[in-house]
Design an enzyme around this catalytic site. Sequence first.
Site, mmCIF file in Angstrom:
data_model
loop_
_atom_site.group_PDB
_atom_site.id
_atom_site.type_symbol
_atom_site.label_atom_id
_atom_site.label_comp_id
_atom_site.label_asym_id
_atom_site.label_seq_id
_atom_site.Cartn_x
_atom_site.Cartn_y
_atom_site.Cartn_z
ATOM 1 N N SER A 61 0.795 -1.239 0.000
ATOM 2 C CA SER A 61 0.000 0.000 0.000
ATOM 3 C C SER A 61 0.821 1.280 0.000
ATOM 4 O O SER A 61 0.269 2.359 -0.236
ATOM 5 C CB SER A 61 -0.938 0.030 1.203
ATOM 6 O OG SER A 61 -2.086 -0.699 0.914
ATOM 7 N N LYS A 64 0.573 3.440 -2.938
ATOM 8 C CA LYS A 64 -0.580 4.324 -3.147
ATOM 9 C C LYS A 64 -0.181 5.799 -3.114
ATOM 10 O O LYS A 64 -0.814 6.635 -3.744
ATOM 11 C CB LYS A 64 -1.661 4.034 -2.095
ATOM 12 C CG LYS A 64 -2.292 2.651 -2.264
ATOM 13 C CD LYS A 64 -3.128 2.241 -1.059
ATOM 14 C CE LYS A 64 -3.793 0.885 -1.278
ATOM 15 N NZ LYS A 64 -4.462 0.374 -0.078
ATOM 16 N N TYR A 188 -2.580 -2.094 -10.750
ATOM 17 C CA TYR A 188 -2.650 -1.985 -9.287
ATOM 18 C C TYR A 188 -1.887 -3.132 -8.612
ATOM 19 O O TYR A 188 -1.088 -2.911 -7.692
ATOM 20 C CB TYR A 188 -4.122 -1.954 -8.839
ATOM 21 C CG TYR A 188 -4.289 -2.014 -7.337
ATOM 22 C CD1 TYR A 188 -4.074 -0.893 -6.544
ATOM 23 C CD2 TYR A 188 -4.629 -3.208 -6.704
ATOM 24 C CE1 TYR A 188 -4.204 -0.955 -5.163
ATOM 25 C CE2 TYR A 188 -4.766 -3.281 -5.323
ATOM 26 C CZ TYR A 188 -4.542 -2.156 -4.563
ATOM 27 O OH TYR A 188 -4.659 -2.222 -3.191
ATOM 28 N N TYR A 240 -4.241 3.645 7.718
ATOM 29 C CA TYR A 240 -5.579 3.048 7.697
ATOM 30 C C TYR A 240 -6.419 3.616 8.830
ATOM 31 O O TYR A 240 -6.295 4.773 9.185
ATOM 32 C CB TYR A 240 -5.513 1.505 7.771
ATOM 33 C CG TYR A 240 -4.491 0.888 6.852
ATOM 34 C CD1 TYR A 240 -4.525 1.114 5.485
ATOM 35 C CD2 TYR A 240 -3.496 0.065 7.343
ATOM 36 C CE1 TYR A 240 -3.601 0.539 4.643
ATOM 37 C CE2 TYR A 240 -2.561 -0.523 6.497
ATOM 38 C CZ TYR A 240 -2.615 -0.274 5.161
ATOM 39 O OH TYR A 240 -1.697 -0.839 4.334
ATOM 40 N N VAL A 258 1.070 -3.860 3.744
ATOM 41 C CA VAL A 258 0.980 -5.175 4.378
ATOM 42 C C VAL A 258 2.217 -6.051 4.148
ATOM 43 O O VAL A 258 2.313 -7.145 4.691
ATOM 44 C CB VAL A 258 -0.306 -5.947 3.987
ATOM 45 C CG1 VAL A 258 -1.557 -5.258 4.520
ATOM 46 C CG2 VAL A 258 -0.393 -6.168 2.482
HETATM 47 N N1 GLN Z 1 -2.010 -5.447 -2.412
HETATM 48 C C1 GLN Z 1 -2.691 -5.265 -1.174
HETATM 49 C C2 GLN Z 1 -4.182 -5.335 -1.379
HETATM 50 O O1 GLN Z 1 -4.666 -4.817 -2.341
HETATM 51 C C3 GLN Z 1 -2.286 -3.957 -0.558
HETATM 52 C C4 GLN Z 1 -2.980 -3.703 0.758
HETATM 53 C C5 GLN Z 1 -2.127 -3.055 1.801
HETATM 54 O O2 GLN Z 1 -0.902 -2.996 1.801
HETATM 55 N N2 GLN Z 1 -2.838 -2.629 2.810
HETATM 56 O O3 GLN Z 1 -4.915 -5.927 -0.621
#
Ligand code: GLN
Length: 304
Positions: A61, A64, A188, A240, A258
């Site tokens: 993430s 992003k 993505y 988050y 994650v």
């Molecule tokens: N690739 C992960 C997902 O889309 C990224 C989520 C994350 O790092 N929170 O679920």
Amino acid sequence: MEKVLTDIVEKNRYLLKEGKVADYIPALAKANPNHIGVCLVDLDGTITTAGDTSIKFTIQSISKVITLMRAVMDKGQDYVFGRVGYEGTDEPFNTLYKLDLPHITKPANPMINAGAILTTSLVHGSGDEKFQRILELTRIMTNNPNIIYNEEVYQSEKATGDKNRAIANLMRARGILDGDVEEILDAYFKQCSIEVDAEDLGNIAAFLANGCRGLDDYGKSSPNSLSSILLGIMVTSGMYNYSGQYAVEVGIPSKSGVGGGILAVVPNKLGIGVFSPPLDENGNSIAGLGILKSISEEFDLRIF
Ligand code: GLN
């Protein structure tokens, strides 16, 4: 400095046992739960590391932030935030249900999966071009031309990404997302699978701490406006649904993934990259949070 950082890593090592490596993407479950490392990059480029800072992991993430930057440079702030919100949420990162409520016309923010899939769709280019433009920007920000994505993690995300597929299809059905869903998801999944180490994250953070200066072309944006957008969004939704408490307790704009990485930006001072795979219930690196709390206290880095 190195000694202080090493002590901080050791002080937080006990937290490794309290978290759990992400396994909802099967390839991520292979991460070593004992890894823990931190890298500080100050604005004249001095790098200080402690622990496992050259282990590669996927950015997840944290990408992003880079994709949001790319989309804002490509389309401009007004256009991007006409399609995705600025507001934090108390929902988990892969939340879906609100996108089906009649009064909802855009995802809450670009740091939840829905918002990130939307910003990916806004990056210029078709086919693999969107991803290549995100990758190219990542290489510039890390100052590392060798950055690539991890094919195994990408395939694993693609094979098990039903929730993300549902999010994208729901947004398309409701007229929130335009374009070819599989093509957007492909970009993505690849951006989440970009491989970095803690030092790469430290360099990205230092780029942001330095006011996003140094690019040849800012497209429809500027260094100042990118800084306000990216740091503002990181404060309000980068961790988050833990972002509020984190802002109070650590007080440094940050973004987690994650894969166990956390990117933390002390404006005009310092970039920090942290890596440790075991996560807490919100999906944030548990030892990473501990390390950032310690660093913030030790060096008095709270910006609030
Ligand atoms: N690739 C992960 C997902 O889309 C990224 C989520 C994350 O790092 N929170 O679920």
